[in-house]
Scaffold this active site. Sequence first.
Site, mmCIF file in Angstrom:
data_model
loop_
_atom_site.group_PDB
_atom_site.id
_atom_site.type_symbol
_atom_site.label_atom_id
_atom_site.label_comp_id
_atom_site.label_asym_id
_atom_site.label_seq_id
_atom_site.Cartn_x
_atom_site.Cartn_y
_atom_site.Cartn_z
ATOM 1 N N VAL A 125 0.825 -1.203 0.000
ATOM 2 C CA VAL A 125 0.000 0.000 0.000
ATOM 3 C C VAL A 125 0.859 1.253 0.000
ATOM 4 C CG1 VAL A 125 -0.181 0.116 2.527
ATOM 5 C CG2 VAL A 125 -1.992 1.098 1.102
ATOM 6 N N ALA A 128 8.407 3.285 0.936
ATOM 7 C CA ALA A 128 9.252 4.423 1.261
ATOM 8 C C ALA A 128 10.714 4.033 1.157
ATOM 9 C CB ALA A 128 8.912 4.941 2.664
ATOM 10 N N SER A 129 11.569 4.940 1.600
ATOM 11 C CA SER A 129 13.004 4.739 1.413
ATOM 12 C C SER A 129 13.566 3.644 2.297
ATOM 13 C CB SER A 129 13.740 6.052 1.694
ATOM 14 O OG SER A 129 13.437 6.516 3.006
ATOM 15 N N ALA A 131 11.389 1.184 4.179
ATOM 16 C CA ALA A 131 10.548 -0.012 4.284
ATOM 17 C C ALA A 131 9.330 0.154 3.389
ATOM 18 C CB ALA A 131 10.121 -0.229 5.733
ATOM 19 N N GLN A 132 8.541 -0.916 3.283
ATOM 20 C CA GLN A 132 7.254 -0.841 2.600
ATOM 21 C C GLN A 132 6.194 -1.515 3.460
ATOM 22 O OE1 GLN A 132 8.210 -2.723 -1.132
ATOM 23 N NE2 GLN A 132 7.217 -4.657 -0.571
ATOM 24 N N VAL A 133 4.914 -1.182 3.175
ATOM 25 C CA VAL A 133 3.811 -1.579 4.044
ATOM 26 C C VAL A 133 2.800 -2.392 3.243
ATOM 27 C CG1 VAL A 133 1.951 -0.765 5.539
ATOM 28 C CG2 VAL A 133 4.127 0.468 5.474
ATOM 29 N N ASP A 282 9.501 13.360 11.514
ATOM 30 C CA ASP A 282 9.462 13.028 10.081
ATOM 31 C C ASP A 282 8.053 13.313 9.550
ATOM 32 O OD1 ASP A 282 10.553 12.244 7.705
ATOM 33 O OD2 ASP A 282 10.363 10.101 8.061
#
Length: 517
Positions: A125, A128-129, A131-133, A282
């Site tokens: 979904v 990012a730099s 990790a991913q979700v 962030d």
Amino acid sequence: MRRWLRGWFIVWVALRYGLDELVLSGFRHPMLASLRRLVTVGRNLSAPRGKRLREALERLGPIFVKFGQVLSTRRDLLPPDIADELARLQDRVPPFPTEVAIATIERAFGRPLDAVFATFEREPVASASIAQVHFATLRDGREVAVKVLRPNMLPVIEKDLALMRTMAGWLERLSHDGRRLKPREVVAEFDKYLHDELDLVREASNAAQLRRNMAGLNLVLIPEMYWDHCRSDVLVMERMRGVPISQVQRLREAGVDIRQLARDGVTIFFTQVFRDGFFHADMHPGNIQVSLEPETFGRYISLDFGIVGTLTQFDKEYLAQNFTAFFRRDYKRVAELHIESGWVPAGTRVDELEAAIRAVCEPYFDRPLKDISLGLVLMRLFQTSRRFNVEIQPQLVLLQKTLLNIEGLGRELDPDLDLWSTAKPFLERWMLEQVGPKKFWSQLKAEAPHYARLVPELPRLLHGYLRQRPTDLRSEIDRLVQEQRRTQRLLMMVIYVLFGFVAGLMAMQWWLRMRLW
């Protein structure tokens, strides 16, 4: 050798995507224009400049992607086409293969994927730099979001950090301003936060702390962490449903008060910084959503807690006094605070520093946010600080970065937001709480366990003292008696003065009543 190879790779990527042409095109000098035409000979640079910059940052790795994320929030400093393209870095970095993510999850839990999750969406979904979700459902039916760390991140980050350390050392040796900026300490801070971000258990603990801190504010939602399913490279949390804050038109059509949303964002930031000293560092738009659920309508949803900032009590009080003095336009107090903290040399003249700060800040008060560039203000303050040899504080780098994120977010939501007047009442109320009875009572409660341990020991300590000091005891008792008599005389004088003052007031009131009668 690895650092030199990485440096040459960065130069190659810059040339490959035409970043040299992008820089030279910003100058109007005829000689530089000729140089730009010369360096572009034989290269295909037909792709839009924003796309070339984004792809170059993605090719260079996570540190450069984060740099692009910060830049994407500053639409006042960037052309629209570049800002729009860099915004894709916030949550649309190219994902890594789902098979790799599944292998990471199974290795972390030591079980097959089906033994952990009832369902698992293979399509990420967000990516990012770091990790991913993926969305999933636990075996007990709870809907969750699964964050998976990118593989082989540590070696890439170590190479970039080593190069940054080398460049920071050069800057300190070759430039007086470089030494004042403390680049090696800044890189060390960046190193710490990046390594923290690679440990997803630490991120989960950051989220849990922020969730406790924000529980009573009713302005922001933070997902619950499911600790039984948290590992250093896999994080399982409550699934949050919201609309990305960058989709302002969609939020407005849903009935969200956009101006109130902007003010709430400022309140959340200052609460985390000054009340808690623990803040989400962030806060780019990719990490912020807005809830449209009926029971939490219009609240912020914070995501991605890999980078948080912390402030000591001294930092909080010093910053709050600076902000409050700024809002009151008390530039003399700002100058005094800089000298008292040791940020400028002790021999600095207060009136000269006061005049310099006034010249920077005065033009920006009573103006809406759309007419203010905090980046420009910071740049002018930097020029002033260079003149007065102000030492940049590395522990405040994250706060400065977050403040820029907040400004970019506020500019997107409500260009007419007055950042100064929105924050001023909050800071003044916080300052009153620091010196009022509530603060005294909280400190007294915090020290109560220490006093509880100390009081039973007092008789033994007094007995030991009396046995060890028999020769000096008489003289010390005489001094105590003299001090007590002196205190009693002073107290009686104060009582007599107060009695006379009260008597005088009563006599004056009686005289006025008689005259009126």
